[in-house]
Design an enzyme around this catalytic site. Structure first.
Site, PDB file in Angstrom:
ATOM      1  N   GLU A   1      35.726   3.278  34.122  1.00 29.28           N
ATOM      2  CA  GLU A   1      34.596   2.652  33.453  1.00 29.28           C
ATOM      3  C   GLU A   1      33.398   2.578  34.393  1.00 29.28           C
ATOM      4  OE1 GLU A   1      36.427  -1.034  32.340  1.00 29.28           O
ATOM      5  OE2 GLU A   1      36.134  -1.952  34.269  1.00 29.28           O
TER       6      GLU A   1
ATOM      7  N   HIS B   1      38.661  -4.931  40.420  1.00 33.20           N
ATOM      8  CA  HIS B   1      37.303  -5.377  40.088  1.00 33.20           C
ATOM      9  C   HIS B   1      37.314  -6.635  39.228  1.00 33.20           C
ATOM     10  CE1 HIS B   1      38.563  -2.887  36.694  1.00 33.20           C
ATOM     11  NE2 HIS B   1      37.769  -3.618  35.938  1.00 33.20           N
TER      12      HIS B   1
ATOM     13  N   ARG C   1      46.085  -7.495  34.946  1.00 30.59           N
ATOM     14  CA  ARG C   1      45.447  -8.664  35.536  1.00 30.59           C
ATOM     15  C   ARG C   1      46.196  -9.046  36.808  1.00 30.59           C
ATOM     16  NH1 ARG C   1      45.598 -12.187  30.966  1.00 30.59           N
ATOM     17  NH2 ARG C   1      43.806 -11.143  30.068  1.00 30.59           N
TER      18      ARG C   1
ATOM     19  N   HIS D   1      42.677  -1.003  36.274  1.00 27.98           N
ATOM     20  CA  HIS D   1      43.116  -0.177  35.139  1.00 27.98           C
ATOM     21  C   HIS D   1      43.860   1.055  35.650  1.00 27.98           C
ATOM     22  CE1 HIS D   1      40.424  -2.674  32.840  1.00 27.98           C
ATOM     23  NE2 HIS D   1      39.392  -2.267  33.542  1.00 27.98           N
TER      24      HIS D   1
HETATM   25 ZN    ZN Z   1      37.670  -3.449  33.790  1.00 26.69          ZN
END
Ligand code: ZN
Length: 310
Positions: free
Chosen positions: A115, A172, A192, A98
Site C-alpha cells: 500500500e 507500520h 496486528r 501485511h
Molecule cells: Zn496497513
C-alpha cells in the site's frame, strides 16, 4: 460517449480509532462519530462501490468489472486489482503488517497487500510508525516478548503532502491526527502486532496476530527509496510518486487545461478544487474511474487528483 467515466459512491467503516474529519473535510454523510475509513474505489467483498451515473448506475464495481472487460482494457487480473481509501486517524491505529501475495495466497483467500499513502492532512507534530530496529529475527522476537515496543519500533514525523510507500512486510501504523489517501492492492489481510494494550467499552482487547506478524515482517527493515518524478505541462504538474508491479500512483495538479490520448483505466480521487474531467463536473471528494472507453483524457479547471493505474 458510453461509460467513459464511472462515478462511484463510497462505503464508510466505523473504527475505534476513527473520527469525524471525513464529514468536516469532504462533507461525506458518515454513519458514526468514529468513522475511520472511506472505501472510495472498491470492488472488495468487504465493502463495494456502487456506480452512480450513466447506464451502469446502481451496479457494483465488481459486477461492472466482470461484465465489461472492455472498460478496463481487458485487464488480466481476475478481480478488480486496486482499492482506494481515505483514512481518518483520529487516534493511533494498531501496529500492523501485511503479507505479500505468496503468503496471502497460501494462508488466506485474499491478495497480499502493498500500500501507499498520500498525506492529505496532519496536525502539527504528527508522527507514524514505520519500520523496526531489530537486526535479526531472534532480536525481533525477543523485543516483542519483552514488550519493548519503544526499542523495537521506528517513529517518524509526517506532514501534509508527504508520500509514503509501504511494501508488504513493512511494520507500520498511522498515528493520531493524520488523514491519508491510501492506494493499495485490493486486499483486507492485516496482521496486528501491537495495539497499545487498548481495550474496548467491554474491557476486551482486539485480537493480535503475533505469529503471522513474525512470519511476514521483513527483517532487518529496509527503507524503500522513491524516485519522485515531476513533469510540468504548461501550468499543470504531474508528480509520479511510485510505479511498480502493483500500481503507479501520481498526483495531477490542474491549473487550466490538459488533454492526452488514453488506452488504460485510471482510478481517480479528487482531493482539491473543482473542474471538468471529460466534460463531467468533478469536485473535491469525488471518486471515479476513467475507463479505457475514453479515447482521450481531458482535464479542465483548477483541481488536484490522486490518480492510480496498473
Ligand atoms: Zn496497513
Amino acid at each position: 460517449m458510453m461509460s467513459e467515466l464511472l462515478l462511484l459512491q463510497p462505503v464508510f467503516k466505523d473504527r475505534i480509532w476513527g473520527g469525524t474529519l471525513l464529514k468536516k473535510e469532504f462533507n461525506y454523510n458518515i454513519p458514526t462519530n468514529t468513522t475511520g475509513e472511506c472505501w472510495a474505489i472498491s470492488a472488495h467483498p468487504e465493502g463495494e462501490s456502487i456506480i452512480t451515473n450513466g447506464k451502469l448506475k446502481g451496479m457494483t464495481l465488481s459486477k461492472v468489472y466482470q461484465d465489461h472487460p472492455e472498460l478496463f482494457n481487458h485487464c488480466e487480473s481476475k478481480t478488480f486489482p486496486l482499492l482506494t481509501k481515505i483514512i481518518d486517524a483520529a487516534q493511533d491505529l494498531s501496529v500492523q503488517v501485511h503479507p505479500d501475495d505468496d503468503y496471502a495466497l497460501k494462508y488466506t483467500k485474499d491478495r497480499g497487500k502493498t500500500e501507499c499513502w498520500y498525506v492529505l492532512d496532519a496536525v502539527e507534530g504528527a508522527s507514524m510508525i514505520f519500520g523496526h530496529k531489530a537486526q535479526t529475527k531472534e532480536e525481533f522476537i525477543s523485543l516483542i516478548e519483552q514488550g519493548k515496543w519503544d526499542e523495537l519500533l521506528i517513529r517518524r514525523e509526517v506532514k501534509k503532502g508527504d508520500f509514503i510507500y509501504v511494501p508488504a512486510g513493512t511494520i507500520h501504523a498511522l498515528c493520531k491526527g493524520t488523514m491519508v489517501l491510501e492506494t493499495q492492492q485490493s486486499s483486507d489481510t492485516t496482521y496486528r502486532l501491537y495495539d497499545y494494550d487498548r481495550t474496548d467499552a467491554l474491557g476486551n482487547k482486539r485480537q493480535l496476530h503475533i505469529k503471522e506478524s513474525i512470519d511476514v515482517t521483513t527483517i532487518p527493515h529496509s527503507d524503500f527509496c522513491l524516485m519522485t518524478k515531476v513533469t510540468q505541462i504548461g501550468k499543470n504538474v504531474n508528480t509520479k510518486f511510485v510505479s511498480n508491479q502493483f500500481f503507479t500512483v501520481e498526483k495531477w495538479d490542474i491549473q487550466d487545461y490538459i488533454q492526452f490520448p488514453n488506452t488504460r483505466f485510471y482510478i481517480i480521487s479528487v482531493i482539491e478544487g473543482e473542474g471538468l474531467i471529460n466534460l463531467t463536473k468533478v469536485t473535491k471528494g469525488m471518486h471515479l474511474i476513467i475507463t479505457s472507453a475514453a479515447k482521450e483524457v481531458k482535464l479542465e479547471g483548477k483541481f488536484s487528483v490522486i490518480a492510480s493505474y496498473l
